[in-house]
Structure formats: structure tokens, C-alpha cells
Design a protein around this motif. Sequence first.
Motif, PDB file in Angstrom:
ATOM      1  N   LEU A 142       0.809  -1.222   0.000  1.00  0.00           N
ATOM      2  CA  LEU A 142       0.000   0.000   0.000  1.00  0.00           C
ATOM      3  C   LEU A 142       0.840   1.270   0.000  1.00  0.00           C
ATOM      4  CD1 LEU A 142      -2.830  -1.044   2.488  1.00  0.00           C
ATOM      5  CD2 LEU A 142      -2.798  -1.206  -0.009  1.00  0.00           C
ATOM      6  N   ASP A 145       0.946   1.724  -3.957  1.00  0.00           N
ATOM      7  CA  ASP A 145      -0.220   1.436  -4.776  1.00  0.00           C
ATOM      8  C   ASP A 145      -0.694   2.711  -5.488  1.00  0.00           C
ATOM      9  OD1 ASP A 145      -2.174  -0.265  -5.799  1.00  0.00           O
ATOM     10  OD2 ASP A 145      -3.579   0.133  -4.173  1.00  0.00           O
ATOM     11  N   PRO A 165      -4.898   4.270  -1.149  1.00  0.00           N
ATOM     12  CA  PRO A 165      -4.663   3.267  -2.185  1.00  0.00           C
ATOM     13  C   PRO A 165      -5.960   2.775  -2.829  1.00  0.00           C
ATOM     14  CG  PRO A 165      -3.414   2.781  -0.200  1.00  0.00           C
ATOM     15  CD  PRO A 165      -4.379   3.853   0.166  1.00  0.00           C
TER      16      PRO A 165
END
Length: 298
Positions: A142, A145, A165
Motif C-alpha cells: 500500500l 499502490d 490506495p
Amino acid sequence: MNRRNWLIASAAVTGSAVTMRFQPQKYSRDLRPKRSRVAVLHADQYSGKLDELVYDGLRPFNLNVRGKSVLLKPNLVEYISGRPVNTDTQLIGAAAEAFLRVGAASVTVAEGPGHHRDTDLLLYETGLSDQLAHRKIPFVDLNRDELIKTKLQANYSGLGHLWLPRTVLASDFIVSMPKVKTHHWTGVTLSMKNMFGIVPGCRYGWPKNVLHWAGIHECVLDICATVRPHFVIADGIVGMEGDGPLKGTAKELHTILLGDDPVAADSILARLLGSEPYAIRHIQEAGRFIGNHQGVVL
């Protein structure tokens, strides 16, 4: 009471009433369920037996996850040999297996480690990469992302919005999987504080510096008001006490807590660590709109 003192007392009461009446509400939605449920499971160790234990503990909740995408958000910070810092990999694997068995279309494990910038190395050091490969469960970092600008649904931190994310925002069902630990700044770090990990380090720093500057309790409330975890599976088989979340000592609690309300879950877990939940600012305030401080034990 003479007239002068009466006027002073009346003015004080009136001023207090006006302050309470016109104080702006800091949250936009009341997310509290009518009933909160928790299950406290006993577990002595991390082993393959956790697969059946977690599955059996999950079934009474009758969760509506059939055909849905489930995201497991564990607590991965950094690898420190001999210290119970991260959510155990065996428990993460068991949770993934349990959700697939109750009908989830997919399960993804996702985290944005707060300290360790090399996420692949952290997965290797903790053994999570092998655990997920064995079960064919994907992992998303994350911290790196694709991001979506997201308006916060509460205004405790004053940040207004966060870049979050896409993987998190696109998931149907989010499970917070904290390691049960004390925390030198917030008292405890549990399922709600664990949601710090969805905020990307590539934009907000390590360890999420912007959130610390804006206030940890305040940001916990803002994040959970915006992306409220649907479920909690807390790793309290071996927790941490003392100078957590990294330098504390192991505390054997022999507990896995499952719950459909992060506030109820954290209230129980805080007491398990010897803390009063009403003394933890974000837990106390979250009881106004994120969840209930008490739940029905299944």
C-alpha cells in the motif's frame, strides 16, 4: 445568593450551553451498528491448528462476504528478531483460508509498513511471502499502490483529505488484523490504529510523518470514519507490553479476538493489556460515531 452572584452564575451556565450547542460536529456519519459482536478464542501457540480455529470462530458471525473481495490488513512494521512486533504470518494465512471457505470471491493481503521501506525484504524476513505463496494469496504494498484523493468523513486532524490506495477503496470487505500491543504515544495500538498502514508512506513519509504531526488520535478517527474496517481479527496469542510498539516485551495473552465492530474489539483488547479504554482518546471518541464500546460475546 445575591443578585450579582446570580447574574454571574446565570451567564456562566448560558455561555456553557451556547458552547455545547454550537460546537461543530467533527464527523459526518454515524457508523455505529445496532449490535456489536465479538468472539474471544483461546490459542496457546502459532501452528497449523489456527486454520480450523479461525474458521470455526468466524462462522457464527454469518458474514455477508460470498462473492465479495476481502482485504486483510495486518500490522507489519519492521522485523526485529525475538520481539512480537508484527501480526503472525500463520494467523494471516489462517484468516485468508477462512474467508475463502465462507465464500469470499478473493482474498488479498495488503499493508503499507510504517518503518521498513523495502516491503519485499520485510515479507521475506517475517516469512509472510512463503505463507502467502503456499496459499496462493496475493499481496499489495500500500505504500506504492495507485492513489485516489479521498475526502475524509471526519475532521479531527484538519487534513481534509488523504490520498488512499485504490486497492483499499475498491475492496468490498476490509479486515483489520492488528498485533495486540502497547504504544508509547497512544497507550495501545489495536484495530483502529492499525488502519494507519493504509496511508502510503511514499506520500506521507516514514513512519507516516504527516499523520504524526496532525495528531495520532485525530488521524485514527479520521481514517476509520472514512475507511471503517468491517471486521477485526486481532493477534493476541503473544502480544507486547511496556515500551511498544517496537521495544516492548512479549506478553502471552493466548487470545485471538474476532469482532464486527472495531471499537468494541479495541475496548476489550485494551483491557486485556491492562488499560482503561475510556482513557485512550481515540477509543473513547470513536464510541460516539464509529462503533460501540460494548458488544455481545458469541
